[in-house]
Design an enzyme around this catalytic site. Sequence first.
Site, mmCIF file in Angstrom:
data_model
loop_
_atom_site.group_PDB
_atom_site.id
_atom_site.type_symbol
_atom_site.label_atom_id
_atom_site.label_comp_id
_atom_site.label_asym_id
_atom_site.label_seq_id
_atom_site.Cartn_x
_atom_site.Cartn_y
_atom_site.Cartn_z
ATOM 1 N N TYR B 104 -3.114 -7.514 -9.244
ATOM 2 C CA TYR B 104 -4.077 -8.609 -9.425
ATOM 3 C C TYR B 104 -5.337 -8.095 -10.100
ATOM 4 O O TYR B 104 -5.782 -6.974 -9.801
ATOM 5 C CB TYR B 104 -4.494 -9.207 -8.079
ATOM 6 C CG TYR B 104 -3.427 -10.036 -7.405
ATOM 7 C CD1 TYR B 104 -3.403 -11.417 -7.561
ATOM 8 C CD2 TYR B 104 -2.456 -9.448 -6.609
ATOM 9 C CE1 TYR B 104 -2.436 -12.185 -6.931
ATOM 10 C CE2 TYR B 104 -1.480 -10.209 -5.980
ATOM 11 C CZ TYR B 104 -1.480 -11.581 -6.139
ATOM 12 O OH TYR B 104 -0.520 -12.331 -5.520
ATOM 13 N N TYR B 143 4.978 -6.321 -5.586
ATOM 14 C CA TYR B 143 4.047 -5.233 -5.294
ATOM 15 C C TYR B 143 4.120 -4.853 -3.820
ATOM 16 O O TYR B 143 4.479 -5.678 -2.976
ATOM 17 C CB TYR B 143 2.611 -5.612 -5.692
ATOM 18 C CG TYR B 143 2.087 -6.887 -5.063
ATOM 19 C CD1 TYR B 143 1.492 -6.868 -3.807
ATOM 20 C CD2 TYR B 143 2.183 -8.098 -5.732
ATOM 21 C CE1 TYR B 143 1.007 -8.032 -3.235
ATOM 22 C CE2 TYR B 143 1.708 -9.273 -5.172
ATOM 23 C CZ TYR B 143 1.122 -9.227 -3.920
ATOM 24 O OH TYR B 143 0.659 -10.384 -3.345
ATOM 25 N N ARG B 153 5.950 -7.521 -1.461
ATOM 26 C CA ARG B 153 5.944 -8.981 -1.667
ATOM 27 C C ARG B 153 6.898 -9.327 -2.803
ATOM 28 O O ARG B 153 6.890 -8.682 -3.849
ATOM 29 C CB ARG B 153 4.557 -9.479 -2.077
ATOM 30 C CG ARG B 153 3.416 -9.471 -1.070
ATOM 31 C CD ARG B 153 3.573 -10.310 0.188
ATOM 32 N NE ARG B 153 4.384 -11.517 0.167
ATOM 33 C CZ ARG B 153 3.966 -12.737 -0.187
ATOM 34 N NH1 ARG B 153 2.737 -12.927 -0.565
ATOM 35 N NH2 ARG B 153 4.771 -13.775 -0.142
ATOM 36 N N HIS B 156 5.780 -13.854 -6.917
ATOM 37 C CA HIS B 156 5.298 -15.183 -6.504
ATOM 38 C C HIS B 156 4.047 -15.572 -7.267
ATOM 39 O O HIS B 156 3.299 -14.718 -7.748
ATOM 40 C CB HIS B 156 5.022 -15.225 -4.996
ATOM 41 C CG HIS B 156 3.912 -14.298 -4.570
ATOM 42 N ND1 HIS B 156 4.109 -12.959 -4.330
ATOM 43 C CD2 HIS B 156 2.588 -14.513 -4.372
ATOM 44 C CE1 HIS B 156 2.966 -12.393 -3.982
ATOM 45 N NE2 HIS B 156 2.023 -13.304 -4.018
ATOM 46 N N HIS B 158 0.655 -18.065 -6.588
ATOM 47 C CA HIS B 158 -0.083 -18.865 -5.604
ATOM 48 C C HIS B 158 -0.509 -20.185 -6.232
ATOM 49 O O HIS B 158 -0.987 -20.202 -7.379
ATOM 50 C CB HIS B 158 -1.349 -18.128 -5.163
ATOM 51 C CG HIS B 158 -1.085 -16.862 -4.414
ATOM 52 N ND1 HIS B 158 -1.008 -16.805 -3.043
ATOM 53 C CD2 HIS B 158 -0.894 -15.595 -4.844
ATOM 54 C CE1 HIS B 158 -0.776 -15.555 -2.658
ATOM 55 N NE2 HIS B 158 -0.705 -14.787 -3.735
#
Lengths: 189, 233
Positions: B104, B143, B153, B156, B158
């Site tokens: 991120y 990640y 995870r 995905h 959000h």
Amino acid sequence: MALPTSSQTVGPFFSCGLLRNPLNDLVRPETRGDRITIVGRVLDGDGVPVPDAMIEIWQANADGRYRHPEDDQEARLDPAFEGFGRVGTDANGAFRFNTIKPGAVPGPDAKLQAPHINVTVFARGLLNHLSTRIYLSGEVLNATDKWLQAVKESRRRTLIATPENAPGAHVYHFDIVLQGKDETVFFDF
Amino acid sequence: MKSPAPYRRIANEVHPPHLYPDYKSSLARAPSHALVRVKQTLSEITGPSRSRDWRDGDADLTHANGGEALGERIMVAGRVLDEDERPVSGALIEIWQANAGGRYAHPSDQHGAPLDPHFTGIGRTVSDDRGAYQFMTIKPGAYPWGNHPNAWRPNHIHFSLFGAGLATRLVTQMYFPGDPLLELDPIFQSVPDEAARSRLVAKFDIDVTQPNYALGYRFDFVLRGRAATPMEA
């Protein structure tokens, strides 16, 4: 009939997407109503500040009207008031909103609800967001408000913001405790 | 004034429980008291979705800072509907996601994968009159995270949605079909109902692809519908 989409947590990295333009000052010079400031902290079940929460608020204007097509009350809209705010907590779990005292809006029984600010809480660890309300200490209508009455008396104080002694400003304190002995009341509607 | 109809209650199995011990972050943050059940009022039926300042969209995440993002380009498209399958128009949809390497663009992300200077991973749009929306983006990478040893995870994106009223507020995550990490992921697995879980997985859709440019996934949202009768007078 379609089934609703499930909730998932916002996780730890939402701020880049959701808090690009933090909105914690809802007041413009021409906004009608009494200025108030809400300050508080978000705390977890161990009393540890939550530094990665997001608080959203939604409220009526000073005349008790929401800026929304389904609020067709005769009370006036305020062109200088939207009623929505959102902000992240800081490293100490703290947040602050500058807003106005909302007017009373009608409840389902056609009686007035006590003035309140609707609060939605998001954070890593919350698989669903949480909903609560900020009521203001000293309001006469608090005694008859249906939502407050739905809460056990011993827990009602968690919903009532208390004034701080700040000269010249109406500062109210409202902590959001996610879990434990002093847990804030969260609503299911 | 007339009394608008409240939103219907959602079955218990659709949303995760607040406390889900396999998801460690829920242990100290989930409420321990039962939520207090109350009747909706004008406060919950109204909501900020129609706020005037939110019309500026940025639904293409594949270009930033004068260059093209790395990774597999994807189109994510779908509709925002209510339980009666009526379109929800004017819904503000905000997304955030990791880059193709699983990182991120956020100061708290300590994962060792590289940042991409041409990918910020944030987007925003508003559903149209048919409830339709679309984003052009990059398929996010998986990640590692600290929930348990060797935790990863799944891929995905959000999503945050504001429907017509406060009662329809939704934050969720969209997953990808065939991801072997889904069955190991406590956040995905926290949804009790298997059918509800499977609806968080997008469908590959050849009709959503952009030929010679991007693969396409379809992902629809269903927000709470209206009860048949108005609020109690």
